[in-house]
Design a protein around this motif. Structure first.
Motif, PDB file in Angstrom:
ATOM      1  N   LEU A  69      44.612  39.051  47.753  1.00 30.28           N
ATOM      2  CA  LEU A  69      43.502  38.097  47.842  1.00 30.28           C
ATOM      3  C   LEU A  69      42.413  38.689  48.714  1.00 30.28           C
ATOM      4  O   LEU A  69      42.702  39.211  49.811  1.00 30.28           O
ATOM      5  CB  LEU A  69      43.967  36.777  48.451  1.00 30.28           C
ATOM      6  CG  LEU A  69      44.605  35.733  47.522  1.00 30.28           C
ATOM      7  CD1 LEU A  69      45.835  36.296  46.817  1.00 30.28           C
ATOM      8  CD2 LEU A  69      44.977  34.474  48.297  1.00 30.28           C
ATOM      9  N   THR A  70      41.192  38.622  48.249  1.00 36.93           N
ATOM     10  CA  THR A  70      40.088  39.121  49.050  1.00 36.93           C
ATOM     11  C   THR A  70      38.862  38.262  48.806  1.00 36.93           C
ATOM     12  O   THR A  70      38.828  37.436  47.889  1.00 36.93           O
ATOM     13  CB  THR A  70      39.801  40.598  48.741  1.00 36.93           C
ATOM     14  OG1 THR A  70      38.878  41.118  49.699  1.00 36.93           O
ATOM     15  CG2 THR A  70      39.242  40.785  47.329  1.00 36.93           C
ATOM     16  N   GLY A  71      37.861  38.479  49.617  1.00 34.78           N
ATOM     17  CA  GLY A  71      36.639  37.681  49.561  1.00 34.78           C
ATOM     18  C   GLY A  71      36.084  37.535  50.958  1.00 34.78           C
ATOM     19  O   GLY A  71      36.741  37.874  51.950  1.00 34.78           O
ATOM     20  N   GLY A  72      34.879  37.013  51.048  1.00 33.39           N
ATOM     21  CA  GLY A  72      34.235  36.869  52.348  1.00 33.39           C
ATOM     22  C   GLY A  72      34.915  35.852  53.237  1.00 33.39           C
ATOM     23  O   GLY A  72      35.598  34.940  52.760  1.00 33.39           O
TER      24      GLY A  72
ATOM     25  N   VAL B 112      42.747  39.185  43.385  1.00 35.12           N
ATOM     26  CA  VAL B 112      42.030  37.924  43.150  1.00 35.12           C
ATOM     27  C   VAL B 112      40.870  37.817  44.135  1.00 35.12           C
ATOM     28  O   VAL B 112      41.081  37.914  45.358  1.00 35.12           O
ATOM     29  CB  VAL B 112      42.970  36.719  43.322  1.00 35.12           C
ATOM     30  CG1 VAL B 112      42.197  35.406  43.119  1.00 35.12           C
ATOM     31  CG2 VAL B 112      44.137  36.805  42.340  1.00 35.12           C
ATOM     32  N   ALA B 113      39.675  37.604  43.624  1.00 35.74           N
ATOM     33  CA  ALA B 113      38.500  37.361  44.457  1.00 35.74           C
ATOM     34  C   ALA B 113      38.389  35.863  44.722  1.00 35.74           C
ATOM     35  O   ALA B 113      38.262  35.073  43.786  1.00 35.74           O
ATOM     36  CB  ALA B 113      37.244  37.859  43.762  1.00 35.74           C
ATOM     37  N   VAL B 114      38.479  35.481  45.994  1.00 37.54           N
ATOM     38  CA  VAL B 114      38.257  34.088  46.385  1.00 37.54           C
ATOM     39  C   VAL B 114      36.791  33.975  46.794  1.00 37.54           C
ATOM     40  O   VAL B 114      36.371  34.617  47.764  1.00 37.54           O
ATOM     41  CB  VAL B 114      39.184  33.667  47.540  1.00 37.54           C
ATOM     42  CG1 VAL B 114      38.961  32.200  47.891  1.00 37.54           C
ATOM     43  CG2 VAL B 114      40.641  33.914  47.165  1.00 37.54           C
ATOM     44  N   THR B 115      36.012  33.223  46.044  1.00 36.12           N
ATOM     45  CA  THR B 115      34.571  33.148  46.263  1.00 36.12           C
ATOM     46  C   THR B 115      34.146  31.726  46.613  1.00 36.12           C
ATOM     47  O   THR B 115      34.845  30.756  46.299  1.00 36.12           O
ATOM     48  CB  THR B 115      33.810  33.612  45.018  1.00 36.12           C
ATOM     49  OG1 THR B 115      34.114  32.722  43.921  1.00 36.12           O
ATOM     50  CG2 THR B 115      34.196  35.034  44.623  1.00 36.12           C
ATOM     51  N   SER B 116      32.974  31.631  47.248  1.00 38.01           N
ATOM     52  CA  SER B 116      32.427  30.324  47.632  1.00 38.01           C
ATOM     53  C   SER B 116      30.961  30.502  47.982  1.00 38.01           C
ATOM     54  O   SER B 116      30.571  31.571  48.491  1.00 38.01           O
ATOM     55  CB  SER B 116      33.194  29.765  48.835  1.00 38.01           C
ATOM     56  OG  SER B 116      32.786  28.457  49.133  1.00 38.01           O
TER      57      SER B 116
ATOM     58  N   ASP C 177      29.512  38.998  44.462  1.00 38.57           N
ATOM     59  CA  ASP C 177      29.469  39.860  43.264  1.00 38.57           C
ATOM     60  C   ASP C 177      30.290  41.134  43.457  1.00 38.57           C
ATOM     61  O   ASP C 177      30.871  41.663  42.504  1.00 38.57           O
ATOM     62  CB  ASP C 177      28.015  40.220  42.924  1.00 38.57           C
ATOM     63  CG  ASP C 177      27.287  39.082  42.236  1.00 38.57           C
ATOM     64  OD1 ASP C 177      27.963  38.130  41.776  1.00 38.57           O
ATOM     65  OD2 ASP C 177      26.045  39.136  42.160  1.00 38.57           O
ATOM     66  N   TYR C 178      30.328  41.640  44.676  1.00 37.51           N
ATOM     67  CA  TYR C 178      31.129  42.831  44.964  1.00 37.51           C
ATOM     68  C   TYR C 178      32.598  42.558  44.668  1.00 37.51           C
ATOM     69  O   TYR C 178      33.287  43.359  44.016  1.00 37.51           O
ATOM     70  CB  TYR C 178      30.934  43.226  46.420  1.00 37.51           C
ATOM     71  CG  TYR C 178      31.888  44.301  46.901  1.00 37.51           C
ATOM     72  CD1 TYR C 178      31.618  45.652  46.694  1.00 37.51           C
ATOM     73  CD2 TYR C 178      33.067  43.964  47.562  1.00 37.51           C
ATOM     74  CE1 TYR C 178      32.489  46.637  47.133  1.00 37.51           C
ATOM     75  CE2 TYR C 178      33.941  44.942  48.013  1.00 37.51           C
ATOM     76  CZ  TYR C 178      33.655  46.273  47.791  1.00 37.51           C
ATOM     77  OH  TYR C 178      34.525  47.249  48.227  1.00 37.51           O
ATOM     78  N   TYR C 179      33.099  41.421  45.164  1.00 38.16           N
ATOM     79  CA  TYR C 179      34.511  41.085  44.967  1.00 38.16           C
ATOM     80  C   TYR C 179      34.805  40.772  43.501  1.00 38.16           C
ATOM     81  O   TYR C 179      35.870  41.126  42.979  1.00 38.16           O
ATOM     82  CB  TYR C 179      34.893  39.901  45.850  1.00 38.16           C
ATOM     83  CG  TYR C 179      34.743  40.201  47.326  1.00 38.16           C
ATOM     84  CD1 TYR C 179      35.566  41.124  47.954  1.00 38.16           C
ATOM     85  CD2 TYR C 179      33.764  39.575  48.091  1.00 38.16           C
ATOM     86  CE1 TYR C 179      35.426  41.419  49.306  1.00 38.16           C
ATOM     87  CE2 TYR C 179      33.623  39.853  49.443  1.00 38.16           C
ATOM     88  CZ  TYR C 179      34.443  40.776  50.042  1.00 38.16           C
ATOM     89  OH  TYR C 179      34.306  41.070  51.378  1.00 38.16           O
TER      90      TYR C 179
ATOM     91  N   ARG D  65      40.840  38.995  38.916  1.00 40.38           N
ATOM     92  CA  ARG D  65      40.586  37.572  38.664  1.00 40.38           C
ATOM     93  C   ARG D  65      39.689  37.002  39.756  1.00 40.38           C
ATOM     94  O   ARG D  65      39.584  37.566  40.854  1.00 40.38           O
ATOM     95  CB  ARG D  65      41.905  36.777  38.633  1.00 40.38           C
ATOM     96  CG  ARG D  65      42.905  37.243  37.589  1.00 40.38           C
ATOM     97  CD  ARG D  65      42.428  36.953  36.179  1.00 40.38           C
ATOM     98  NE  ARG D  65      43.401  37.363  35.183  1.00 40.38           N
ATOM     99  CZ  ARG D  65      44.370  36.598  34.720  1.00 40.38           C
ATOM    100  NH1 ARG D  65      44.503  35.350  35.161  1.00 40.38           N
ATOM    101  NH2 ARG D  65      45.223  37.045  33.814  1.00 40.38           N
ATOM    102  N   GLU D  66      39.073  35.831  39.454  1.00 39.44           N
ATOM    103  CA  GLU D  66      38.260  35.122  40.450  1.00 39.44           C
ATOM    104  C   GLU D  66      38.786  33.699  40.619  1.00 39.44           C
ATOM    105  O   GLU D  66      39.058  33.005  39.637  1.00 39.44           O
ATOM    106  CB  GLU D  66      36.793  35.068  40.032  1.00 39.44           C
ATOM    107  CG  GLU D  66      35.918  34.318  41.043  1.00 39.44           C
ATOM    108  CD  GLU D  66      34.458  34.197  40.621  1.00 39.44           C
ATOM    109  OE1 GLU D  66      33.656  33.660  41.411  1.00 39.44           O
ATOM    110  OE2 GLU D  66      34.134  34.640  39.495  1.00 39.44           O
TER     111      GLU D  66
END
Length: 557
Positions: free
Chosen positions: A357-360, A478-482, A513-515, A521-522
């Motif tokens: 899991l990654t993301g800001g 998996v990109a965790v975005t918000s 967008d990078y992630y 997956r997102e």
């Protein structure tokens, strides 16, 4: 008996000396002596294949069972009619494609080839080695050379002249040093006296290459299991326990990460390890020898006998070994490891699923990890593991203090996150410097925790999932975005900091967008509460895990 050491390495431009040494080696063969010769596969223990007394000495020197036939080595396919009856056109087709090279063909023999060479069989194995020195020795000698591997029977084969000296010094007349073997496992043996042709031993020529020329080819049961008591082998390496170090070996097959985890769980004091390079850190405190990278079977083939032989110099009481899959050279490498183990094999059935899991920061990864725990998985927040290491790993603290100064630690020894953040956020070079230090200590710790976990699902939360190389531990990322404004608000509430510092932290990281571009997956977080997002994430992961299992079952992963 004094064993002559004939060095034919690093002799470019010394043609006269080369010819003298080749003639010396060939004369040992012609006069009934035993000579260790280099090939591209392994070193061979050679004698005149047509001289029964010389061939018997091979069996004596090696301690080799008399019913284990030998391979004869020739310089070209033109020699086949001299020693083989009814040579089929297919043999010449294979020779055109793969000779000189690591392929042995089983053909009907002529009576000129003595029974002792073929162990009484009416067939003989013939190969043309791809080593200029040995080809020259055969031509100078004018006879085919019978040559099994130049090791004591049952021990790992020799891939250097030094290995041969260890096993054969004082037992044979000469050893020719032609440098280390480039392939590292013996030749592939295919039986052309039956239709369809039958693979008797996997080796340096992959089965897939043979299939492209032969089409249909059977695989003998001896490739994957021992022969029954009383069965006579038709080719070398089919019947007896081979390649074995002194300590007993257990081979683990299956997904590399899962086999490594299983081995960790089975380790006891005194265990030695043969593993892929990527998993070395899991076995700290145990004697470990590296087989090579997971995806580099050429390196694995070159190393397999070396690592087995090296263990004979140690005091380990048991050896646990990872095994590659059966594709390409993996079939031969696995065959040698399983033979060394006497086919004591642990098949690791179900492999764990590891999600990255990654993301800001502030996107909701913590809630996503709690959803993983709801599903019975192990959730590892890489930041949390990092801060745990700060309390337990003096090496990590020392590395940070050396790079950024002692003032980034409080008087009680804890990290002053704000002081360190002010140094690195907004300064990409200093941030990269900190990340390099953290990744060096973090990844091995994550591997150890995953390996120790006996469940089937793990998830790793890492902002720098790809930069750290942690993504290589994962089946799916998996990109965790918000939205940014929601992230800023969450950071302020979570960490008790002002808006300015919260925005500074967000701006120091990659944007969504990078992630999205990097990950498989997102998972988007646009809900107002952690509880609501936890439920959303649980449904998402439940579907994703089902898809991964289906993909693995169908060979898509």
């Amino acid at each position: 008996m004094e064993t002559k050491f004939i060095d034919l390495t690093n002799i470019k431009g010394q043609q006269r000396i080369v010819e003298e040494k080749i003639e010396m080696a060939a004369n040992i063969i012609r006069t009934g002596g035993l000579l260790a010769i280099p090939t591209e596969t392994v070193y061979g223990l050679g004698a005149n294949a047509l001289d029964p007394e010389a061939v018997r000495r091979i069996f004596e020197a090696k301690g080799r069972p008399q019913d284990n036939p030998l391979i004869i080595h020739v310089p070209s396919a033109q020699w086949l009619p001299r020693f083989c009856e009814d040579v089929p056109p297919l043999a010449y087709t294979l020779a055109r494609n793969f000779w000189p090279g690591p392929l042995t063909m089983i053909l009907k023999r002529k009576s000129i080839v003595p029974d002792v060479t073929t162990a009484g069989l009416d067939s003989v194995g013939v190969r043309c080695p791809a080593h200029a020195v040995t080809q020259a020795i055969i031509r100078y000698a004018g006879v085919p050379i019978a040559a099994p591997s130049a090791n004591t029977s049952g021990r790992p084969s020799c891939t250097t002249a030094e290995d041969v000296m260890e096993d054969m010094s004082g037992k044979i007349e000469g050893i020719v040093d032609g440098g280390p073997c480039t392939v590292g496992v013996e030749s592939t043996i295919v039986d052309l006296t039956v239709m369809p042709p039958r693979l008797l031993r996997p080796g340096g020529l992959p089965l897939e290459d043979l299939q492209r020329v032969l089409g249909e080819i059977d695989v003998d049961k001896a490739v994957t299991a021992p022969l029954e008591e009383g069965e006579q082998p038709k080719a070398p390496g089919m019947k007896y326990r081979h390649y074995a170090p002194k300590a007993p070996v257990t081979v683990f097959t299956g997904n590399p990460r899962r086999t490594a985890q299983t081995m960790v769980q089975r380790m006891t004091a005194g265990c030695g390890v043969i593993c892929f390079d990527e998993f070395e850190s899991l076995f700290q405190g145990h004697e470990t020898h590296l087989l090579g990278p997971v995806n580099d079977k050429e390196v694995q083939a070159q190393r397999v006998f070396d690592v087995l032989r090296t263990f004979d110099e140690s005091s380990v009481t048991e050896i646990l070994a990872q095994c590659p899959d059966n594709r390409g050279l993996g079939l031969a490498i696995g065959n040698r490891l399983k033979k060394a183990a006497g086919f004591h094999v642990v098949e690791v059935e179900e492999e764990s699923i590891v999600l990255g899991l990654t993301g800001g920061t502030g996107a909701g990864k913590t809630s996503a990890l709690k959803a993983i725990e709801d599903l019975g998985g192990l959730a590892l927040d890489c930041d949390a593991v990092y801060y745990e290491l700060l309390n337990t790993d003096a090496g990590l603290r020392a590395a940070i203090a050396e790079a950024f100064g002692a003032e980034v630690f409080n008087s009680n020894g804890t990290l002053n996150r704000k002081a360190l953040g002010e140094l690195v956020f907004g300064d990409s070079d200093r941030l990269d410097q900190l990340n390099d230090i953290v990744f060096r200590f973090l990844r091995p710790e994550l591997e150890r925790r995953i390996a120790a976990f006996q469940g089937k699902l793990c998830a790793l939360d890492a902002v720098n999932l790809f930069e750290s190389g942690i993504d290589k531990l994962c089946d799916c990322t998996v990109a965790v975005t918000s939205p940014i404004e929601m992230r800023v608000r969450r950071i302020m509430e979570r960490d008790g900091i002002d808006e300015k510092y919260a925005r500074l932290r967000v701006s120091a990281q990659q944007q969504d967008d990078y992630y999205r571009d990097k990950c498989d997956r997102e998972l988007s977080n646009t809900v107002d509460t952690p509880k609501a997002f936890r439920e959303t994430a649980k449904e998402f992961f439940d579907r994703l895990i089902g898809q991964i299992k289906e993909d693995k079952a169908n060979g898509r992963r």
